[in-house]
Design a protein around this motif. Structure first.
Motif, mmCIF file in Angstrom:
data_model
loop_
_atom_site.group_PDB
_atom_site.id
_atom_site.type_symbol
_atom_site.label_atom_id
_atom_site.label_comp_id
_atom_site.label_asym_id
_atom_site.label_seq_id
_atom_site.Cartn_x
_atom_site.Cartn_y
_atom_site.Cartn_z
ATOM 1 N N ARG A 136 0.851 -1.187 0.000
ATOM 2 C CA ARG A 136 0.000 0.000 0.000
ATOM 3 C C ARG A 136 0.888 1.238 0.000
ATOM 4 N N THR A 137 0.661 2.141 -0.939
ATOM 5 C CA THR A 137 1.400 3.404 -1.034
ATOM 6 C C THR A 137 0.428 4.572 -1.000
ATOM 7 N N SER A 138 0.970 5.783 -1.018
ATOM 8 C CA SER A 138 0.125 6.981 -0.990
ATOM 9 C C SER A 138 -0.709 7.111 -2.259
ATOM 10 N N ARG A 139 -0.291 6.462 -3.320
ATOM 11 C CA ARG A 139 -1.037 6.530 -4.588
ATOM 12 C C ARG A 139 -1.774 5.229 -4.879
ATOM 13 N N GLY A 140 -1.992 4.421 -3.837
ATOM 14 C CA GLY A 140 -2.704 3.161 -4.025
ATOM 15 C C GLY A 140 -1.778 1.973 -3.882
ATOM 16 N N ASN A 141 -2.267 0.798 -4.191
ATOM 17 C CA ASN A 141 -1.465 -0.412 -4.077
ATOM 18 C C ASN A 141 -0.488 -0.549 -5.245
ATOM 19 N N ALA A 142 0.683 -1.063 -4.918
ATOM 20 C CA ALA A 142 1.712 -1.304 -5.941
ATOM 21 C C ALA A 142 2.150 -2.753 -5.841
ATOM 22 N N ARG A 143 2.384 -3.352 -6.968
ATOM 23 C CA ARG A 143 2.736 -4.777 -7.024
ATOM 24 C C ARG A 143 4.238 -4.922 -7.264
ATOM 25 N N TYR A 144 4.873 -5.766 -6.439
ATOM 26 C CA TYR A 144 6.290 -6.058 -6.575
ATOM 27 C C TYR A 144 6.484 -7.567 -6.582
ATOM 28 N N VAL A 145 7.595 -8.013 -7.164
ATOM 29 C CA VAL A 145 7.881 -9.440 -7.275
ATOM 30 C C VAL A 145 9.242 -9.726 -6.658
ATOM 31 N N PHE A 146 9.263 -10.735 -5.766
ATOM 32 C CA PHE A 146 10.511 -11.213 -5.162
ATOM 33 C C PHE A 146 10.828 -12.582 -5.753
ATOM 34 N N VAL A 147 12.059 -12.748 -6.237
ATOM 35 C CA VAL A 147 12.452 -13.987 -6.906
ATOM 36 C C VAL A 147 13.652 -14.605 -6.182
ATOM 37 N N PRO A 148 13.488 -15.767 -5.530
ATOM 38 C CA PRO A 148 14.652 -16.455 -4.934
ATOM 39 C C PRO A 148 15.560 -17.009 -6.039
ATOM 40 N N GLU A 149 16.842 -16.751 -5.918
ATOM 41 C CA GLU A 149 17.833 -17.237 -6.888
ATOM 42 C C GLU A 149 18.868 -18.092 -6.161
ATOM 43 N N LEU A 150 19.049 -19.291 -6.651
ATOM 44 C CA LEU A 150 20.080 -20.149 -6.093
ATOM 45 C C LEU A 150 20.888 -20.781 -7.218
ATOM 46 N N VAL A 151 20.329 -21.808 -7.836
ATOM 47 C CA VAL A 151 21.017 -22.467 -8.950
ATOM 48 C C VAL A 151 20.762 -21.711 -10.247
ATOM 49 N N HIS A 152 19.523 -21.217 -10.428
ATOM 50 C CA HIS A 152 19.134 -20.563 -11.675
ATOM 51 C C HIS A 152 18.861 -19.088 -11.412
ATOM 52 N N VAL A 153 19.565 -18.243 -12.122
ATOM 53 C CA VAL A 153 19.384 -16.795 -11.954
ATOM 54 C C VAL A 153 18.406 -16.279 -12.998
ATOM 55 N N LEU A 154 17.833 -15.112 -12.697
ATOM 56 C CA LEU A 154 16.923 -14.474 -13.642
ATOM 57 C C LEU A 154 17.678 -14.048 -14.902
ATOM 58 N N ASP A 155 17.078 -14.315 -16.059
ATOM 59 C CA ASP A 155 17.683 -13.818 -17.296
ATOM 60 C C ASP A 155 16.857 -12.644 -17.821
ATOM 61 N N GLY A 156 17.328 -12.053 -18.913
ATOM 62 C CA GLY A 156 16.681 -10.865 -19.453
ATOM 63 C C GLY A 156 15.253 -11.092 -19.902
ATOM 64 N N GLU A 157 14.983 -12.229 -20.513
ATOM 65 C CA GLU A 157 13.624 -12.507 -20.990
ATOM 66 C C GLU A 157 12.664 -12.669 -19.825
ATOM 67 N N GLN A 158 13.108 -13.316 -18.750
ATOM 68 C CA GLN A 158 12.245 -13.491 -17.587
ATOM 69 C C GLN A 158 11.956 -12.147 -16.919
ATOM 70 N N ILE A 159 12.956 -11.294 -16.826
ATOM 71 C CA ILE A 159 12.741 -9.953 -16.263
ATOM 72 C C ILE A 159 11.772 -9.170 -17.131
ATOM 73 N N ALA A 160 11.916 -9.277 -18.458
ATOM 74 C CA ALA A 160 11.013 -8.556 -19.368
ATOM 75 C C ALA A 160 9.578 -9.032 -19.209
ATOM 76 N N SER A 161 9.365 -10.326 -19.003
ATOM 77 C CA SER A 161 8.003 -10.830 -18.834
ATOM 78 C C SER A 161 7.395 -10.377 -17.508
ATOM 79 N N LEU A 162 8.200 -10.273 -16.450
ATOM 80 C CA LEU A 162 7.689 -9.831 -15.153
ATOM 81 C C LEU A 162 7.433 -8.334 -15.111
ATOM 82 N N ARG A 163 8.188 -7.566 -15.864
ATOM 83 C CA ARG A 163 8.033 -6.099 -15.851
ATOM 84 C C ARG A 163 6.644 -5.652 -16.262
ATOM 85 N N LYS A 164 5.961 -6.459 -17.056
ATOM 86 C CA LYS A 164 4.648 -6.058 -17.571
ATOM 87 C C LYS A 164 3.592 -5.995 -16.480
ATOM 88 N N GLU A 165 3.800 -6.708 -15.345
ATOM 89 C CA GLU A 165 2.752 -6.813 -14.338
ATOM 90 C C GLU A 165 3.174 -6.331 -12.962
#
Length: 381
Positions: A136-165
């Motif tokens: 909850r923020t002063s301008r309403g609710n904001a959505r964030y994503v937390f991604v655990p990374e251990l063996v497999h790290v986030l790549d550019g395509e995965q970040i691009a797909s998550l950025r949309k939402e």
């Protein structure tokens, strides 16, 4: 990855077949009777609980071989459970790359914020879930994503797909955490102990509460991206204005130089024209004098012939001969020199009567008489 053991990391949680919840290995019956399967639904293999040993850590083992995503899947579920229990989560310091210097420009300090709701979401191209949070923020609710990374790290395509939402993506750096834990333990670290600690709720709480801040980092943030793009746009505009100013200054200097060159050219042309006019006037005067001379010679042929002969004779004489002719009437006494052009002393030889400068005469005591009037040729004879 040998430093975090890659896919060989032993897992301490399995999913109960009856309840669908995560079950710790110490809370399950030993062996195949544990009633648990791999936490990764893409795998779903039955697990064997090995919690009866005293030398090795208690863990679950796959019956049909190791699963590549099981550790990250159960860690994502563990992170979700911790977030729901705490109701708050730590957001890392936000910054963007300052244009020109490439140094971080801080936007906000790290802070802990309350969570309205949290859920698992699938990530395209990734077989372990991420955790989506509503803040909850002063301008309403904001959505964030937390991604655990251990063996497999986030790549550019995965970040691009998550950025949309969402408005931001945070990496939970389990890989860097294991490295730091391993370094802290030294070369005699206990890898099984690290495997237990990395999968504990206590460590996940330390991560998500900000006590291990350096292992939480932004993979992408809309605000930082917006501020960074704006800063880069202003930087590009400033550089463009500087280039335009430099080009204008260069053009101004070029115009000044061109004007200066044109001024110099006009002055040179004016001087050349003046010289041509003077040469023409001198030629005209010389022609008039020549015409007057020819007219006078026609009127006085005898005098004109003698004048021409004298001019030819003078032209044929050398500079020294002309100087002798000039000095001859001046040096009239063989005993007394006269000053000539350039301050030189001129003498007349008392034997041959030759007139010349001092360097052509024997100067000194000649036959007991102080004599300056004998030339070198006569003195050598």
């Amino acid at each position: 990855m040998s430093d975090v053991w890659g896919e060989s990391l032993p897992i301490l949680y399995g999913r109960s077949v009856t309840t669908g919840e995560l079950v710790h290995v110490d809370d399950a019956p030993n062996g195949k009777a544990c009633g648990c399967v791999c936490p990764d639904p893409g795998c779903g293999q039955p697990l064997i609980a090995r919690n009866n040993g005293k030398k090795k850590i208690h863990h679950f083992a796959h019956i049909g071989g190791t699963c590549a995503w099981s550790a990250e899947y159960l860690l994502a579920e563990l992170a979700l459970e911790v977030i729901r229990e705490r109701g708050r989560v730590w957001f890392p310091e936000l910054a963007y790359e300052a244009p020109g210097t490439h140094l971080p420009e801080k936007v906000s300090e790290g802070m802990e914020l309350p969570v309205c709701c949290a859920e698992k979401i699938e990530v395209e191209g990734r077989k372990a879930p991420a955790i989506a949070l509503e803040i909850r923020t002063s301008r309403g609710n904001a959505r964030y994503v937390f991604v655990p990374e251990l063996v497999h790290v986030l790549d550019g395509e995965q970040i691009a797909s998550l950025r949309k939402e969402c408005r931001g993506i945070v990496r939970i750096g389990l890989r860097s955490l294991m490295r730091s834990m391993k370094t802290l333990e030294g070369k005699h670290y206990d890898r099984e102990e690290l495997a237990v600690r990395i999968q504990s709720k206590e460590v996940m709480e330390e991560l998500l509460s900000g006590r291990r801040q350096r292992h939480l980092e932004w993979a992408w943030n809309a605000k930082a991206k917006e501020l960074g793009d704006r800063a880069w746009a202003l930087y590009a505009q400033r550089k463009k204005e500087e280039r335009q100013k430099a080009d204008a200054e260069k053009e101004r200097k070029a115009v000044i130089d061109q004007a200066r060159r044109e001024k110099v050219r006009l002055a040179a042309a004016k001087r050349a024209e003046k010289e041509r006019a003077q040469l023409a006037q001198a030629a005209k005067a010389a022609a008039e004098r020549e015409a007057a001379r020819e007219a006078w010679e026609e009127a006085h042929p005898v005098q004109g012939r003698s004048i021409r002969d004298e001019a030819r004779r003078q032209k044929a004489l050398s500079d020294m001969d002309r100087a002798r002719e000039i000095m001859a009437p001046i040096v009239d006494d063989v005993r007394r020199p006269a000053r000539g052009l350039g301050g030189k002393r001129w003498y007349r030889c008392e034997k041959c009567g030759k007139v010349g400068p001092a360097d052509e005469f024997a100067i000194g005591d000649v036959s007991g008489v102080w004599n300056h009037g004998i030339c070198l040729e006569c003195n050598w004879r």
